[in-house]
Scaffold this motif. Structure first.
Motif, PDB file in Angstrom:
ATOM      1  N   UNK A  63       0.829  -1.220   0.000  1.00  0.00           N
ATOM      2  CA  UNK A  63       0.000   0.000   0.000  1.00  0.00           C
ATOM      3  C   UNK A  63       0.858   1.262   0.000  1.00  0.00           C
ATOM      4  N   UNK A  64       1.816   1.309   0.894  1.00  0.00           N
ATOM      5  CA  UNK A  64       2.673   2.502   0.986  1.00  0.00           C
ATOM      6  C   UNK A  64       3.501   2.658  -0.288  1.00  0.00           C
ATOM      7  N   UNK A  65       4.058   1.556  -0.778  1.00  0.00           N
ATOM      8  CA  UNK A  65       4.848   1.614  -2.005  1.00  0.00           C
ATOM      9  C   UNK A  65       4.039   2.099  -3.189  1.00  0.00           C
ATOM     10  N   UNK A  66       2.795   1.662  -3.280  1.00  0.00           N
ATOM     11  CA  UNK A  66       1.934   2.093  -4.391  1.00  0.00           C
ATOM     12  C   UNK A  66       1.635   3.580  -4.316  1.00  0.00           C
ATOM     13  N   UNK A  67       1.330   4.062  -3.117  1.00  0.00           N
ATOM     14  CA  UNK A  67       1.031   5.487  -2.947  1.00  0.00           C
ATOM     15  C   UNK A  67       2.260   6.332  -3.235  1.00  0.00           C
ATOM     16  N   UNK A  68       3.403   5.933  -2.691  1.00  0.00           N
ATOM     17  CA  UNK A  68       4.638   6.699  -2.898  1.00  0.00           C
ATOM     18  C   UNK A  68       5.031   6.680  -4.377  1.00  0.00           C
ATOM     19  N   UNK A  69       4.890   5.548  -5.034  1.00  0.00           N
ATOM     20  CA  UNK A  69       5.192   5.470  -6.463  1.00  0.00           C
ATOM     21  C   UNK A  69       4.331   6.447  -7.254  1.00  0.00           C
ATOM     22  N   UNK A  70       3.038   6.460  -6.966  1.00  0.00           N
ATOM     23  CA  UNK A  70       2.138   7.393  -7.660  1.00  0.00           C
ATOM     24  C   UNK A  70       2.558   8.838  -7.440  1.00  0.00           C
ATOM     25  N   UNK A  71       2.926   9.160  -6.217  1.00  0.00           N
ATOM     26  CA  UNK A  71       3.329  10.533  -5.908  1.00  0.00           C
ATOM     27  C   UNK A  71       4.624  10.938  -6.597  1.00  0.00           C
ATOM     28  N   UNK A  72       5.630  10.075  -6.551  1.00  0.00           N
ATOM     29  CA  UNK A  72       6.918  10.469  -7.147  1.00  0.00           C
ATOM     30  C   UNK A  72       6.848  10.501  -8.674  1.00  0.00           C
ATOM     31  N   UNK A  73       5.997   9.682  -9.258  1.00  0.00           N
ATOM     32  CA  UNK A  73       5.807   9.754 -10.705  1.00  0.00           C
ATOM     33  C   UNK A  73       5.057  11.040 -11.062  1.00  0.00           C
ATOM     34  N   UNK A  74       4.079  11.398 -10.240  1.00  0.00           N
ATOM     35  CA  UNK A  74       3.281  12.605 -10.505  1.00  0.00           C
ATOM     36  C   UNK A  74       4.121  13.879 -10.422  1.00  0.00           C
ATOM     37  N   UNK A  75       5.117  13.916  -9.551  1.00  0.00           N
ATOM     38  CA  UNK A  75       5.946  15.120  -9.424  1.00  0.00           C
ATOM     39  C   UNK A  75       7.194  15.037 -10.302  1.00  0.00           C
ATOM     40  N   UNK A  76       7.256  14.047 -11.191  1.00  0.00           N
ATOM     41  CA  UNK A  76       8.369  13.889 -12.124  1.00  0.00           C
ATOM     42  C   UNK A  76       9.708  13.812 -11.389  1.00  0.00           C
ATOM     43  N   UNK A  77       9.728  12.979 -10.343  1.00  0.00           N
ATOM     44  CA  UNK A  77      10.901  12.807  -9.486  1.00  0.00           C
ATOM     45  C   UNK A  77      12.067  12.162 -10.230  1.00  0.00           C
ATOM     46  N   UNK A  78      11.804  11.385 -11.276  1.00  0.00           N
ATOM     47  CA  UNK A  78      12.842  10.653 -11.993  1.00  0.00           C
ATOM     48  C   UNK A  78      13.871  11.582 -12.633  1.00  0.00           C
TER      49      UNK A  78
END
Length: 183
Positions: A63-78
């Protein structure tokens, strides 16, 4: 002042039968079965706790990994560097691994199976504990026989449920229409 009159204490003769003497071996035999059942309950409890902790930890991590993944992808963290890119790639891989472990190894089902075993062993232990201790070892063996059989039945049910679970896993892994002989 008012004083209560003295009471005469007269002992009444006992109308009950004298308590039967209990053979030490009979008591020991009953105590041994209670201890065996307590050991069974403890084993099931330990296994249940570890399966439960594993299930909760993997579910929470997913659950936490899914939420964090969505957030970091949304803010273009890569675009923040190589470490950030590795995190954006690695986090979904980990959550996928955790989800696979939960679903393929049926951690929840194993947790449930062992919890049922723990409860059954505790109930049987309390039945034996409540059983009056027989006067002789032979009488105690006879009285405990149904409980011994019930203990073996509990072990049999647990083993059957576990191996049925494994068979379902193997059956699900076979290709459709395939048989064991065609391999």
């Amino acid at each position: 002042m008012f004083q209560e009159p003295p009471r005469n204490h007269v002992s009444q003769p006992s109308t009950s039968q004298p308590a039967p003497t209990i053979d030490a071996e009979a008591y020991q035999r009953k105590h041994q079965l209670v201890e065996e059942l307590a050991t069974h309950a403890d084993w099931y409890d330990d296994d249940s706790r570890s399966d439960g902790k594993l299930f909760v930890a993997l579910t929470l991590a997913t659950l936490i990994g899914s939420v964090v993944t969505s957030l970091i992808v949304a803010v273009d963290f890569a675009n923040q560097g190589a470490v950030a890119k590795a995190l954006v790639v690695g986090l979904p891989l980990l959550t996928g691994l955790f989800t696979t472990v939960i679903s393929q190894f049926h951690v929840h089902d194993l947790w449930k199976l062992r919890e049922i075993g723990r409860i059954d062993a505790m109930m049987l232990r309390e039945k034996v504990r409540a059983l009056p201790t027989a006067a002789t070892d032979v009488e105690m063996r006879t009285a405990l026989l149904p409980y011994q059989e019930e203990k073996y039945e509990l072990e049999r049910r647990q083993a059957l449920a576990f191996f049925e679970y494994l068979a379902r896993q193997q059956g699900a892994a076979r290709p459709a229409g395939g048989t064991a002989e065609s391999r």
